[in-house]
Design an enzyme around this catalytic site. Structure first.
Site, short mmCIF file in Angstrom:
data_model
loop_
_atom_site.label_atom_id
_atom_site.label_comp_id
_atom_site.label_asym_id
_atom_site.label_seq_id
_atom_site.Cartn_x
_atom_site.Cartn_y
_atom_site.Cartn_z
N GLY A 258 0.83 -1.21 0.00
CA GLY A 258 0.00 0.00 0.00
C GLY A 258 0.86 1.26 0.00
O GLY A 258 0.62 2.20 -0.77
N LYS B 191 0.49 -17.31 -9.17
CA LYS B 191 1.08 -16.59 -8.02
C LYS B 191 0.82 -17.38 -6.74
O LYS B 191 1.68 -17.47 -5.86
CB LYS B 191 0.48 -15.19 -7.94
CG LYS B 191 0.94 -14.34 -6.75
CD LYS B 191 2.15 -13.50 -7.05
CE LYS B 191 2.79 -12.85 -5.83
NZ LYS B 191 2.06 -11.75 -5.25
O1 PAF Z 1 4.43 -12.79 -0.35
C1 PAF Z 1 5.57 -12.46 -0.76
O2 PAF Z 1 6.48 -12.19 -0.02
C2 PAF Z 1 5.79 -12.37 -2.25
O3 PAF Z 1 4.57 -12.58 -2.90
C3 PAF Z 1 6.85 -13.31 -2.82
C4 PAF Z 1 6.65 -13.48 -4.29
C5 PAF Z 1 6.85 -14.67 -2.16
C6 PAF Z 1 8.22 -12.71 -2.69
O4 PAF Z 1 8.64 -12.47 -1.40
#
Ligand code: PAF
Length: 321
Positions: free
Chosen positions: A13, A197
């Protein structure tokens, strides 16, 4: 030009708000606490860029409860899933006017349905970002890794939907993000992006949190790679039964390794939560994978184990029990 608001004063944010403000866009920041809004009003928002340059940006910061109802601009929601409870969503429903557009940046899965249920009739986009940031205080943030941001509609438009309004929202968000210096593009397969993701987060986040290592050290020993690989395979199998279809397992595994390399020095968001004694997103990540597996009649023992272990890290006081 649309009015813009960023909701959430965590790492992402503050990064979004700082970079929108730096680009001279009409952005405000909605914080969860009065203290954070007061601090930013007093001292500005300090943003450390990737090249090490530091600048203080002036941005209007408003405690969320005090936002004037009827906001009809674009809200980028950068809260964690753990903060988006029923009360917050009901308040959001009162704050947003019928012409408001909402963009959801959460990790994991399940939030788009919950938010769209709470905001009937409002335009909604999902976003997936691989930008990395570290909040160093209530009014300061460091941009620790440049990535990609995709935005897209969750469902294909129904005949009754406002196609012009949706196109306007998509281009407004894309332009604002690009102007702020992010690499942003529109995706027609945002669910696929979210699942990819989710796969990365489901491997990287719990293991970094349990082993207390930065992302780059996940692959440091054969034992760690073995556990990563097992968690990856199980999660990929479950997600394939739930709509993940675009890439081969070898490409998906390469995605995980690429993130570990690109963010080698970073502490994952879950490790940051665990060390700060905050609730983690484990239920929205590996917990969600377990629920998907159960719904298709299969087990997900690695996901169940990391979910239980991450939950058990928190002390009874931190968990409020
Ligand atoms: O949640 C996180 O920290 C990020 O999405 C990732 C890609 C794992 C990198 O630290």
């Amino acid at each position: 030009m649309h009015r813009l608001a960023v909701m959430g004063g965590g790492s992402l944010g503050l990064l979004l708000a700082g970079k929108l403000a730096a680009a001279g866009l009409p952005a405000e920041l909605w914080t969860r606490t009065e203290e954070q809004a007061a601090r930013i009003a007093e001292s500005g928002l300090t943003l450390e860029e990737r090249d090490g340059s530091v600048a203080v940006r002036r941005i209007e910061a408003v405690p969320f409860e005090e936002v004037t109802p009827g906001f009809d601009g674009i809200v980028l929601i950068a809260l964690k899933q753990t903060s988006m409870d029923g009360r917050l969503l009901r308040t959001l429903g009162r704050k947003l006017g019928m012409n408001a557009g909402t963009v959801l940046f959460q990790n994991g899965i399940g939030h788009v349905e919950r938010v769209s249920g709470a905001l009937p009739g409002r335009r909604l986009l999902a976003a997936v970002t691989t930008e990395a940031a570290l909040r160093s205080g209530p009014s300061s943030v460091r941009h620790t890794g440049s990535g990609e941001t995709w935005i897209g509609e969750w469902e294909p438009l129904s005949a009754a939907s406002d196609k012009n309004g949706m196109a306007d929202l998509i281009s407004g968000v894309e332009q604002a993000l690009k102007k702020a210096g992010f690499s942003a593009s529109v995706s027609n397969e945002i669910r696929e992006r979210m699942l990819r993701k989710l796969l990365i987060n489901a491997v990287v986040n719990p293991l970094t949190a349990l082993w207390r290592v930065p992302n780059g050290e996940l692959t440091a020993t054969p034992e760690r790679r073995l556990a990563m690989d097992a968690l990856f395979r199980e999660t990929a199998g479950v997600l394939r039964q739930n709509g993940l279809h675009g890439a081969k397992d070898s490409e998906l595994w390469e995605d995980v390794l690429r993130v570990c390399r690109a963010t080698a020095a970073n502490r994952s968001s879950m490790l940051q939560d665990v060390t700060a004694g905050r609730e983690t997103e484990i239920d929205a990540l590996n917990g969600a994978v377990c629920r998907m597996a159960a719904a298709s009649g299969r087990d997900a023992p690695w996901n169940a184990a990391v979910t239980a272990l991450v939950k058990a890290i928190q002390s009874p006081k931190e968990r409020g029990v």
